[in-house]
Design an enzyme around this catalytic site. Structure first.
Site, PDB file in Angstrom:
ATOM      1  N   GLU A   1      67.044  52.226  52.379  1.00  0.00           N
ATOM      2  CA  GLU A   1      67.431  51.011  52.266  1.00  0.00           C
ATOM      3  C   GLU A   1      66.281  49.924  52.850  1.00  0.00           C
ATOM      4  O   GLU A   1      66.036  49.113  52.242  1.00  0.00           O
ATOM      5  CB  GLU A   1      68.664  50.863  52.977  1.00  0.00           C
ATOM      6  CG  GLU A   1      69.329  49.330  52.774  1.00  0.00           C
ATOM      7  CD  GLU A   1      70.631  49.050  53.430  1.00  0.00           C
ATOM      8  OE1 GLU A   1      71.359  48.228  53.268  1.00  0.00           O
ATOM      9  OE2 GLU A   1      71.318  50.306  54.242  1.00  0.00           O
TER      10      GLU A   1
ATOM     11  N   GLY B   1      76.400  44.177  56.153  1.00  0.00           N
ATOM     12  CA  GLY B   1      77.497  43.987  56.598  1.00  0.00           C
ATOM     13  C   GLY B   1      77.763  45.039  57.739  1.00  0.00           C
ATOM     14  O   GLY B   1      78.596  44.950  58.627  1.00  0.00           O
ATOM     15  N   ALA B   2      76.987  46.102  57.441  1.00  0.00           N
ATOM     16  CA  ALA B   2      77.202  47.509  58.367  1.00  0.00           C
ATOM     17  C   ALA B   2      76.140  47.921  59.119  1.00  0.00           C
ATOM     18  O   ALA B   2      76.042  48.790  59.966  1.00  0.00           O
ATOM     19  CB  ALA B   2      78.031  48.666  57.672  1.00  0.00           C
ATOM     20  N   SER B   3      74.800  47.542  58.647  1.00  0.00           N
ATOM     21  CA  SER B   3      73.664  47.999  59.230  1.00  0.00           C
ATOM     22  C   SER B   3      72.530  46.974  59.325  1.00  0.00           C
ATOM     23  O   SER B   3      72.811  45.818  58.582  1.00  0.00           O
ATOM     24  CB  SER B   3      73.056  49.306  58.507  1.00  0.00           C
ATOM     25  OG  SER B   3      72.629  48.891  57.270  1.00  0.00           O
ATOM     26  N   THR B   4      71.745  47.086  59.986  1.00  0.00           N
ATOM     27  CA  THR B   4      70.420  46.168  59.976  1.00  0.00           C
ATOM     28  C   THR B   4      69.252  47.007  60.070  1.00  0.00           C
ATOM     29  O   THR B   4      69.254  48.132  60.538  1.00  0.00           O
ATOM     30  CB  THR B   4      70.434  45.259  61.362  1.00  0.00           C
ATOM     31  OG1 THR B   4      69.338  44.139  60.931  1.00  0.00           O
ATOM     32  CG2 THR B   4      70.283  46.168  62.631  1.00  0.00           C
ATOM     33  N   GLN B   5      68.169  46.613  59.238  1.00  0.00           N
ATOM     34  CA  GLN B   5      66.956  47.468  59.274  1.00  0.00           C
ATOM     35  C   GLN B   5      65.589  46.481  59.295  1.00  0.00           C
ATOM     36  O   GLN B   5      65.743  45.205  59.190  1.00  0.00           O
ATOM     37  CB  GLN B   5      66.801  47.787  57.550  1.00  0.00           C
ATOM     38  CG  GLN B   5      67.698  48.911  57.408  1.00  0.00           C
ATOM     39  CD  GLN B   5      69.014  48.407  56.844  1.00  0.00           C
ATOM     40  OE1 GLN B   5      69.858  49.107  57.293  1.00  0.00           O
ATOM     41  NE2 GLN B   5      69.106  47.543  56.073  1.00  0.00           N
TER      42      GLN B   5
END
Length: 495
Positions: A162, A201-205
């Site tokens: 992602e 919404g559920a993760s950050t990269q």
């Protein structure tokens, strides 16, 4: 002498006329406007699904700089992972946007249009909560296969995929890999790549090119694009996306208030109250370890107090800034080299900063600007916020928490300081194309970005052809007029 010069000019004029004739004859074989190819990607995020339709000239499939966003459609309802208890509804939720895709892509192109689905952190969390559960994805695949597109499969992307696909999208759109030269040839871009930061919404990269040693092999990705090698650092933090952060934050607030029937929440604005069931907070793998011994159908009344300093204390508890077995860490013991170069921050990063700039009317040029803006939002009452942005009612109570989290994530987590913070551009799109992992994913699956540098070639673009014709015409007219002038002058001198 004048006659000789006139003769030379006449020959030049004849040569130019011949050039115009050849160009015009050559243009008879030119093709009309190029036909387009299309590709469809479903971005199945944790909070919602978006359908992106891309297009590119059919004769440029192996080039770059030609893919653009044709249209997009936001699927109504939550993300597909929310349908785990009723999988058929997950597939049905896509029908409206897929019908739009049927209209947006010409009918004769349907069979040749690749269709892909990529599921991200929401489905990653679902597989953690219920590893055998593939029913949602199966229901969605059955729906996609029923449409006349060339279905290429559905996949749950890893966090690293992602991050890397988002990085490829941003740099592809901004022509940081390769660009078209003046004569229509593809040339290596001299611009440096920029880093990409995604807040879903559920993760950050976070993903960026670096020359530093990457001490943890899990964070290193070696790419070869257009003949150029890229050493990229990437990491995805699961449970650090916006929706999961808000659940975790409510859990911290409830803990601090000993799960009383009425709980004061410093991260909500004064005057805002809401009844919540514990099941709405502890229904996620991100919060289940903090689940209290109370029945999950227990209801608590949460009342906002709008205390920015106390909110920051609770948000800070979401991170572990102390554990680190490497020379540098971001948080939670994860290695990260020093950030360098320019960055683009999209998704909820953009929406948070855009709210600060447009609704709160405050600049964001430095870390202190972001911190001050977060404190101002927290100190603003619910009535004032609602008057400023009634259309954002659903998200409005959480901007205090979100802006505080973004400030701490960027400064204490990713270690941006007064010098490096201004290098971040908070954007939703590059040109007319949305920034995110979807385009990079499609480019990868369709082999639209070759590993090797494309062969140098030149194309007679329409604009250049018109300019060349004009130059020939001007030169011809100038030569003819000069020749006529010299001949008349020669005759008058002989009389």
């Amino acid at each position: 002498m004048a006659r000789r010069a006139a003769a030379v000019l006449l020959l030049l004029a004849l040569g130019c006329l011949l050039g115009i004739l050849l160009l015009c004859l050559g243009s008879g074989d030119a093709r009309g406007p190029p036909s387009f190819k299309y590709g469809i990607v479903l971005d199945a995020g944790s909070s919602h699904t978006a359908v992106f339709i891309y297009k590119w000239p059919a004769d440029k499939e192996n080039d770059t700089g030609v893919v653009s966003e044709h249209s997009m459609c936001d699927v109504e309802g939550p993300g597909i992972s929310s349908y785990s208890s009723k999988p058929p509804a997950a597939g049905k939720s896509l029908e409206h946007c897929l019908s739009q895709a049927m209209r947006d892509v010409p009918k004769e192109k349907h069979a040749d249009t690749p269709l892909y689905l990529g599921a991200t952190a929401g489905m990653r969390l679902l597989t953690i909560a219920d590893p055998p559960s593939q029913t949602c994805l199966s229901a969605v695949m059955a729906t996609l296969k029923s449409y006349p597109f060339d279905f290429g499969g559905a996949k749950i992307l890893s966090g690293e995929e992602e991050g890397v696909f988002g990085w490829i999208t941003a740099n592809y759109l901004l022509e940081n890999f390769i660009k078209r030269g003046w004569l229509g040839e593809w040339i290596q871009s001299k611009k440096k790549t920029l880093g990409a930061m995604d807040f879903g919404g559920a993760s950050t990269q976070i993903t960026f090119e670096t020359s530093d040693a990457i001490e943890d092999p899990k964070n290193e990705v070696m790419l070869k694009l257009y003949g150029q090698p890229y050493k990229v650092y990437t990491h995805s933090f699961l449970c650090y996306g916006r929706d999961q952060v808000l659940k975790r934050l409510l859990s911290k607030v409830l803990q601090a208030e000993n799960y009383q029937e009425t709980v004061a929440n410093p991260c909500w604005p004064t005057g805002y109250r809401k009844s919540l069931s514990l099941s709405s907070i502890y229904d996620s793998p991100c919060t289940e370890k903090e689940r209290p011994g109370l029945p999950l159908n227990t209801t608590v009344v949460v009342s906002g107090t709008g205390n920015g300093n106390l909110c920051a204390v609770h948000v800070n508890k979401l991170f572990d800034f102390t554990s680190c077995s490497f020379s540098h860490c971001s948080f939670d013991g994860v290695f990260q080299p020093e950030v360098s170069g320019n960055f683009i921050a999209f998704s909820a990063f953009f929406y948070t900063v855009d709210f600060i700039r447009t609704v709160m009317e405050r600049p964001v040029h430095s870390p202190s600007d972001l911190k001050d803006a977060a404190e101002t939002i927290c100190a603003t009452s619910w009535n004032e916020l609602y008057q400023k942005a009634p259309r954002l009612e659903k998200r409005l109570p959480d901007y205090c928490a979100t802006s505080t989290f973004v400030y701490l994530l960027i400064t204490k987590g990713y270690n941006f300081n007064n010098r490096s913070f201004p290098s971040i551009a908070f954007q939703k799109k590059a040109g007319e194309t949305s920034i995110g992992w979807a385009l990079g994913y499609m480019l990868n699956l369709t082999n639209m970005i070759p590993a090797q540098e494309p062969a140098s070639h030149r194309s007679m673009l329409y604009n250049y052809w018109v300019i060349l014709i004009l130059l020939f015409v001007i030169t011809t007219l100038t030569a003819l007029l000069t020749a006529v002038y010299l001949l008349r002058r020669s005759k008058s001198s002989t009389i």
